[in-house]
Structure formats: C-alpha cells, structure tokens
Scaffold this motif. Structure first.
Motif, mmCIF file in Angstrom:
data_model
loop_
_atom_site.group_PDB
_atom_site.id
_atom_site.type_symbol
_atom_site.label_atom_id
_atom_site.label_comp_id
_atom_site.label_asym_id
_atom_site.label_seq_id
_atom_site.Cartn_x
_atom_site.Cartn_y
_atom_site.Cartn_z
ATOM 1 N N TRP A 264 0.830 -1.197 0.000
ATOM 2 C CA TRP A 264 0.000 0.000 0.000
ATOM 3 C C TRP A 264 0.872 1.257 0.000
ATOM 4 O O TRP A 264 0.602 2.213 -0.741
ATOM 5 C CB TRP A 264 -0.910 -0.007 1.230
ATOM 6 C CG TRP A 264 -1.778 1.207 1.315
ATOM 7 C CD1 TRP A 264 -2.964 1.421 0.672
ATOM 8 C CD2 TRP A 264 -1.503 2.407 2.066
ATOM 9 N NE1 TRP A 264 -3.456 2.676 0.984
ATOM 10 C CE2 TRP A 264 -2.577 3.298 1.836
ATOM 11 C CE3 TRP A 264 -0.468 2.797 2.906
ATOM 12 C CZ2 TRP A 264 -2.631 4.558 2.422
ATOM 13 C CZ3 TRP A 264 -0.522 4.058 3.485
ATOM 14 C CH2 TRP A 264 -1.599 4.922 3.247
ATOM 15 N N ARG B 243 0.913 4.168 -2.820
ATOM 16 C CA ARG B 243 0.423 5.494 -2.399
ATOM 17 C C ARG B 243 1.490 6.585 -2.515
ATOM 18 O O ARG B 243 1.181 7.736 -2.846
ATOM 19 C CB ARG B 243 -0.074 5.401 -0.941
ATOM 20 C CG ARG B 243 -0.648 6.684 -0.380
ATOM 21 C CD ARG B 243 -1.925 7.077 -1.098
ATOM 22 N NE ARG B 243 -2.443 8.353 -0.618
ATOM 23 C CZ ARG B 243 -1.999 9.549 -1.012
ATOM 24 N NH1 ARG B 243 -1.016 9.615 -1.890
ATOM 25 N NH2 ARG B 243 -2.532 10.651 -0.557
ATOM 26 N N ILE C 86 -6.978 1.979 2.282
ATOM 27 C CA ILE C 86 -6.256 1.174 3.259
ATOM 28 C C ILE C 86 -7.248 0.641 4.290
ATOM 29 O O ILE C 86 -8.192 1.343 4.675
ATOM 30 C CB ILE C 86 -5.144 1.990 3.959
ATOM 31 C CG1 ILE C 86 -4.372 1.089 4.939
ATOM 32 C CG2 ILE C 86 -5.711 3.202 4.681
ATOM 33 C CD1 ILE C 86 -3.123 1.716 5.505
ATOM 34 N N HIS D 235 -10.443 -4.914 0.620
ATOM 35 C CA HIS D 235 -9.010 -4.588 0.512
ATOM 36 C C HIS D 235 -8.323 -4.878 1.846
ATOM 37 O O HIS D 235 -7.970 -3.945 2.590
ATOM 38 C CB HIS D 235 -8.818 -3.120 0.129
ATOM 39 C CG HIS D 235 -9.452 -2.734 -1.164
ATOM 40 N ND1 HIS D 235 -8.910 -3.086 -2.385
ATOM 41 C CD2 HIS D 235 -10.604 -2.041 -1.433
ATOM 42 C CE1 HIS D 235 -9.689 -2.611 -3.358
ATOM 43 N NE2 HIS D 235 -10.718 -1.980 -2.812
#
Length: 509
Positions: free
Chosen positions: A75, A79, A205, A261
């Motif tokens: 992640w 990001r 997230i 997710h």
C-alpha cells in the motif's frame, strides 16, 4: 520501445551497478540489526540495570514492529512511490538507530527499537522491488543473487560485529554504526534511483484491519515478554491481555476474510501447499532462532566467553550456509522441493540433538562443529520453501502470499524468543531444585574444607557449581525440544502438493 525497456534505458550500466550495491547494503543493514543485538543483551542489561530476560525485549520489540509494518509495504509503495518509501524508511531507520544508541533507559530503548522495526519493515521488500525494476530479466538473476547473499550474511555478521563492538567499544555503537550507512543509502537513492520512481495511486487502506493487527499482536507480545516475571496466568493482568489477544485475533480473522481490501490477505490459506509450507516455516525458523538467542547468553553468563567469541560460535551456522546457497538454487529445478526441505530440516534436527548433549566443560571446537555443519542445510530449507509456498498460490496472489510469509517468519522469531527464554528459565529452576535435593552438602562442605576453603566459601562454591550445571541442563533441554519440533516439521511439509516449476519468487522478501 516497451514500458519495461524504457525503464531499463533510464539508467546506465554503471548507475545500475552502483544502485545494486546500495540496495544490497541497505538490506544487509536491516537483516544485521535483527541479530546484532542478540550477543549484546548481557552488556545492555548490565549497563541499564535490568535482567537479561528484560533485555530480550530489545530483540522482540524490533521483530514485532517489523512484522506489523511489512503487510503495509504494498500500500505504501502504491500510495507514495517505491523510491520515496525506500528513502523515507532509510531516514527513519537512521534516526531511530541514533535514538537507540542514546537511550539511557530500557523503556526508551524499546520504544526506539519499535521505531527501527517500523522503518526497517519496508526496506527489505522495497530494495528487492527496486532491483527487479532496474535490471532487465536476462541479468536480474545475478543482482538478486547478490541481494540474497546479504540476507544470509546478516545473521552471520550480526553476532560477530555486535560482540566485537560490545567488548571493545560500547553497546551504544551497535546502533550508531547504522548512521553512516543510512546517510549513504539515502543520498545514493536520491542520486541514482529517482528516474525509476513508480507512479502514485490513491488506494484505500484497511484501517480497521490494521488497528486489529496492531492490537492483537501487541497484547500477545506483552503477554510473552512479561509473563515470565508475573507467574503467567496467576496474574489477572496477564489473563486479561491473553483474552484480549485471543478475541482480537478472532475479530481480525473474520474482518480480513470479509474486507474487500484486507491489510493481510488471509484467503491464501485456502491453498494446502501454502498453509503447510508456512506452518513448516514458522516451526523451523522459530526452532533455528532459539539457538541464536540462547547460545550467546549462556556462553557469556555461565561459560565466561566474551561477546565476540559468543558471536563467532553463533555465526558459524550462517557462514557455512554461504557455501551451499548456490547449490541449493541449482537443485531447485531438478529435485522435488519437498524432499530438499524435509532432508534439510531433519539435518538441522539432528544437529539440535547433537547440541542437546553439551556439557559445562565443552570446548570451543566441540561447540563450533555442530554449529558449522548445521549451516550447510540452511539454504536447502529457506530457498525451496519460498518456492513451495509461493508455487502453491495463484500468480495474482503471489505478492500477498510473499508478504504474509515474511510476516509469519518475523512473528515466529519474536514468539520463539519469548517462549524459548521462558522454557530455559523454568528448566533451570527445575534442574537446580533436583540437584539441590540430590546433593549431600555436609559431605561436600567437609571435602572442600579439607582443601582450605572456609564454610562460606564452600557453600558459595557448591552454589556456583549447581547454578552452572542447572543452566547447561536447561540449554540441552531447549535443544532437545527444538529437535522434536524440527523432526515434526520435516514430516508436515509433505502435506503440501508438489510446487509448480515456473514460480515467480520476485515478490518474496
């Protein structure tokens, strides 16, 4: 020109080589920090006025923080970009290394080690991702080979470097030496790797999953770390923390299995090969790490070894592994991975049985031999097990499986450290009690008195001998239990189906 070819053309061969060395160095530093503190625990404990048991929080806090952060790596890369995450992680690692070295209390040292672990977690997978990104497939193997060598060298160099620094300088310097390396890696990453930065995407997230992960692991680790000092479940606080860890774990599993997710994709456990391989990995890595924790403390506390020589005994295993790593990689294409893993784990189990017969008058050479011979089997366990676990999941699940594999391996290290030290301490108390009951102190005191010792000196001599023998019996007991676990793991691995031959292990870290 394809997108991949465009990325490779952005860096000259010289720049790629320099970048490879920097990435390998960063990985070595993070792996080194997992074991460099092990042999220094007695020094740190003595300096801070704490018990060696409390000193092991320095090991487990780093491992747990790293384990929690690893699932977030994917992640973070999406990001903020791979190069940016790598650079910021190195900056944080350097800052927290400085704080570790400056720590005047155990509380501050453990807090700084947690920060070190959080920042160190992304460095290993990010360095591997960047290597894959900057090298074309035809020469990627050599670059990944160098990277893998640093993963094996870390456990070998850690105890020796940590021991030498603790003996000749001060334990603070085992953390300060990270600073120049961190500065070098940050500057080099900015100078060399910015052209291969990845695109940034706004991705969701799993905040609740992350909170639950931190919650149940934190509760479990507190139970494991302070349980020994609080008589375990005789203390209501330990009972409460254990219940919270259990409930937190159950809620975490349910949430992650239903979240779109998830921070940790638990769905990959539906593959029998992955589940059995990961179970084998956790048992083996925990049992292997038991010796890395116990041997240095025993040699320094009871056998009169310096931290340097205790580190050399510990490091011999990883040194031997460097010789057989290339052979293990070549055999992967022609031999069933399960056979390689099973034989290697059984080999390590036999070495653990050998060490279960150590005595208090053992020589350096007698300790070094099983340690060194054990090392030949390590690559035949680690390398094929990666292929077995990742080869049992769908190609689209490889990244998630690799992250979960690293998470479980790191947690196995932290949990094994706490459990092994608990068992070691309990076994010492039982052995001491049994020997005290079997001794004939009056007769022994008379004998020592005839040799010129006073009554107090005679009693102290008897107490010292009993203590030394109780400790070595407890060490042997730990190794015997480790051997049983390893033999069981050698069987469990056969529950896995034969892995695919075309496994992409690039996501492994």
């Amino acid at each position: 020109m394809s997108g991949d070819e465009d990325i490779y053309s952005r860096l000259s061969p010289r720049t790629r080589t320099l970048a490879m060395l920097v990435l390998a160095l960063s990985n070595l530093m993070v792996v080194l920090d997992l074991t460099i503190a092990n042999v220094s625990v007695p020094h740190i404990a003595g300096n801070l006025g704490i018990s060696p048991d409390q000193g092991t929080w320095i090991i487990t806090s780093y491992a747990v923080a790293e384990a929690i952060c690893v699932p977030l790596t994917g992640w973070l890369a999406q990001r903020f970009g791979v190069v940016r995450v790598f650079t910021l992680a190195m900056v944080g690692f350097g800052i927290f290394s400085l704080l570790c070295g400056l720590s005047p209390t155990l509380g501050m040292l453990v807090a700084a080690r947690i920060g070190q672990g959080i920042c160190g977690g992304p460095i290993m997978p990010m360095s591997q991702t960047l290597l894959i990104r900057i090298f074309p497939p035809e020469i990627r193997g050599r670059a990944m080979g160098l990277w893998a060598m640093t993963t094996l060298m870390g456990p070998a160099l850690g105890p020796i470097v940590g021991g030498y620094i603790s003996d000749n300088w001060s334990w603070h310097w085992i953390f300060f030496i990270n600073l120049p390396i961190a500065v070098l890696c940050v500057l080099a990453a900015q100078a060399l790797l910015r052209p291969v930065e990845t695109e940034i995407a706004i991705v969701p997230i799993d905040k609740i999953g992350l909170f639950l992960l931190v919650f149940w692991i934190g509760c479990l680790q507190i139970v494991l770390d302070i349980g020994r000092d609080h008589d375990w479940f005789a203390d209501p606080m330990i009972v409460a923390l254990a219940v919270m860890a259990f409930i937190g774990f159950l809620v975490f599993v349910i949430w992650e299995l239903t979240e779109e997710h998830p921070v940790v994709d638990l769905r990959v456990f539906r593959h029998v090969g992955f589940s059995s391989g990961l179970f084998t990995l956790s048992l083996c890595f925990g049992s292997y790490f038991a010796s890395i924790v116990v041997i240095p403390q025993w040699l320094q506390m009871s056998m009169g070894y310096t931290a340097t020589w205790a580190g050399i005994v510990t490091a011999l295993t990883a040194m031997a592994a460097l010789f057989t790593a290339p052979i293990a990689a070549r055999l992967m294409s022609s031999v069933d991975a399960r056979l390689l893993i099973s034989c290697a784990v059984a080999w390590i189990g036999v070495m653990s049985l050998w060490r279960a017969h150590w005595t208090s008058d053992i020589s350096f050479g007698e300790m070094a031999l099983p340690q060194f011979i054990q090392g030949f089997a390590l690559p035949f366990f680690f390398i094929p097990l990666t292929s077995l676990t990742l080869g049992s999941v769908l190609p689209s699940e490889t990244a998630s499986a690799a992250g979960l594999q690293n998470f479980v391996r790191t947690m196995a290290t932290a949990i094994a450290t706490s459990l092994v030290l608990t068992e070691w301490g309990d076994s010492q108390r039982v052995s001491r009690s049994e020997m005290a009951g079997a001794l004939q102190p009056d007769q022994t005191q008379t004998l020592l008195g005839n040799l010129g010792l006073s009554a107090d000196q005679a009693r102290q001599t008897i107490s010292n001998i009993v203590e030394q023998e109780a400790i070595v019996i407890a060490v042997d007991h730990v190794f015997f239990i480790s051997a049983i676990i390893l033999f069981a793991a050698a069987i469990i691995v056969w529950f896995a189906p034969k892995p695919r031959s075309n496994v992409d292990t690039s996501a492994a870290h």
